[in-house]
Design an enzyme around this catalytic site. Structure first.
Site, short mmCIF file in Angstrom:
data_model
loop_
_atom_site.label_atom_id
_atom_site.label_comp_id
_atom_site.label_asym_id
_atom_site.label_seq_id
_atom_site.Cartn_x
_atom_site.Cartn_y
_atom_site.Cartn_z
CD GLU A 182 1.95 8.85 -4.73
OE1 GLU A 182 2.30 8.10 -3.80
OE2 GLU A 182 2.08 10.08 -4.69
CB CYS B 65 6.48 1.89 -3.97
SG CYS B 65 6.62 3.19 -2.74
#
Ligand code: NAD
Length: 459
Positions: A229, A263
């Site tokens: 990720e 993110c």
């Protein structure tokens, strides 16, 4: 013994120094976690769930001190630390609610004495190498479903959120998970690399593209499950019929929340030329209300930059944008609170384009560019002009238009009239250099299992 020094990024003071792991201690811990796995997998799901319920109760009980610890080591404003911990509770509730049904053996065929079933068996030992920006979220997205599904876990929190990682581990153990079913490793990249040398059955990583690529190369010749990720350069397009004020406030928050260190931060904004000037004004006016200050203060919105080297990345993007003709509207330099620590002013540019690093590479700080576009086709082309693909959004009251545009955009999550949002009910994943695999949703529970195929014929 190795030591890991923990500094407060808000004022650069030394908080503590912790005993750290080395290659030998990592190997010893890996052996313990491996030995503990069969017994943990044999523990009834109801009992594993009970442990996670107790873990939740521990988070609720200790919430304020956990928030303070996270704020001290990461520079995250205290209100946002509390938000993260409160947000975690919803994720835990989701995992607890869905575990039973998601893990139940499925009968997919039964006829003429022949039965076919899919059983969800644990992977075995799971390695979780984690980022610092939402340490409770990214740690627990792996740790909790991995434990619920009968895996044991070697957890390497970021060296910038290690006190939080140790708190997560403490609460997991206090909740009744055996000491050896989850073990925390303390240290930086070298300890993460030592972890990858161990025999593990799954590697679940959250962090930068550069580290993710190295990890993929390291484990590439071993057939372990790998999830990465990684970062993003998340775009949003504001159409000419959007509510300008609402879109500007929402996107300024999406770009600057957690000091831009999310993110899924909004990292690029495209605005239709008909409303461009008005939107830019509203956006800048909103950003000017964001207060930089002591992360422990209740009214602070912009906190510290957690990693000092990121200041150089932000300087480089700002200087490159200026040199290529971008118009600086606010900020544009280090500082914002006190004379020590890592600080960057909330920074907004207009007149940007894709020749600038600011519009191509992850900023991971409170810096954003707003680009003018003349139509939907151009907006989609620019949104897809990236090697990443974590999230993307469109602001317009026209649902059909938004859906038509978002269907063309390459991203793991898409947003209509919202941004910077994660739901436990939906899978979290990325396209391209934003990574492979997923967490959250029922898929994010099953991802810690192997489907075992049963062919059963009655004699
Ligand atoms: P990072 O890559 O610097 O570090 C992540 C982890 O990897 C740390 O625990 C670090 O110690 C470890 N590590 C470093 N070198 C290693 C090596 N050679 N072998 C094994 N482990 C190693 O990233 P970071 O600064 O902690 O996190 C920021 C990045 O994470 C940003 O790019 C952000 O977008 C991304 N992120 C992505 C998500 C997502 O869900 N997609 C969520 C949060 C953060």
């Amino acid at each position: 013994m190795n030591q890991l020094a923990i500094h407060n990024p808000a004022d650069d003071t030394l908080i503590t120094s912790l005993p750290a792991d080395d290659a030998a201690s990592v190997a010893a811990k890996a052996a313990r976690v491996r030995a503990a796995q069969p017994a943990w997998a044999a523990t009834p799901l109801a009992q594993r769930k009970e442990c996670i319920e107790k873990f939740r109760a521990g988070v609720v009980r200790d919430l304020e001190s956990l928030a303070v610890t996270m704020t001290r080591e990461t520079g995250k404003p205290i209100k946002m630390s509390r938000n993260e911990l409160n947000g975690l509770l919803g994720r835990i509730d989701f995992f607890l609610k869905e575990a039973q049904d998601t893990l139940a053996t499925e009968t997919v065929f039964s006829e003429g004495g022949m039965t076919e079933q899919i059983q969800h068996t644990p992977l075995g030992v799971v390695a979780n190498i984690s980022a610092w920006n939402y340490p409770w979220f990214v740690g627990c997205n792996v740790i909790l479903p991995a434990l619920l599904t009968g895996n044991t876990v070697l957890y390497k929190p970021s060296e910038y959120a290690t006190m939080t990682g140790l708190e997560i581990t403490r609460l997991v153990h206090e909740a009744g998970v055996p000491q050896d079913a989850m073990i925390c490793l303390v240290g930086g990249g070298a300890v993460g690399a030592a972890l990858l040398e161990q025999k593990v059955d799954g590697v679940f990583f959250t962090g930068s593209y550069a580290t993710g690529k190295r990890i993929a190369q390291t484990v590439g010749d071993r057939f372990v499950k790998l999830q990465l990720e990684l970062g993003g350069k998340d775009p949003t397009y504001v159409c000419e019929d959007a509510d300008i004020q609402n879109a500007a406030e929402s996107l300024a928050d999406g770009a600057m929340y957690n000091t831009g260190q999310s993110c899924c931060s909004v990292e690029r904004v495209y605005v239709h030329e008909k409303i461009y000037d008005k939107f830019v004004d509203a956006f800048v006016n909103t950003v000017k209300t964001f207060k930089s200050g002591d992360p422990m203060s209740e009214d602070t919105y912009i906190g510290a930059i957690t990693r000092a080297p990121q200041l150089d990345v932000l300087d480089a993007q700002v200087n490159d944008a200026k040199a290529k003709g971008a118009k600086l509207l606010t900020g544009g330099a280090r500082g914002g609170h006190g004379s020590r620590g890592n600080w960057y002013q909330p920074t907004v540019f207009s007149n940007v384009n894709h020749s600038m690093e600011l519009m191509r590479e992850e900023s991971f700080g409170p810096v954003i560019g707003i680009q003018k576009v003349s139509n939907d086709t151009e907006a989609v082309q620019l949104m897809n002009d990236t090697r990443y693909g974590l999230t993307a959004g469109v602001f317009t009251p026209d649902e059909a238009r938004a859906k038509g545009l978002l269907e063309q955009v390459n991203a793991g999550s898409v947003y209509w009239n919202c941004c910077d949002r994660v739901s436990p009910r939906l899978p979290w994943s990325g396209h391209g250099d934003s990574g492979v695999g997923l967490t959250l949703s029922t898929y994010g529970i099953q991802t810690f299992t192997r489907p075992k195929a049963w062919h059963l014929r009655k004699a």
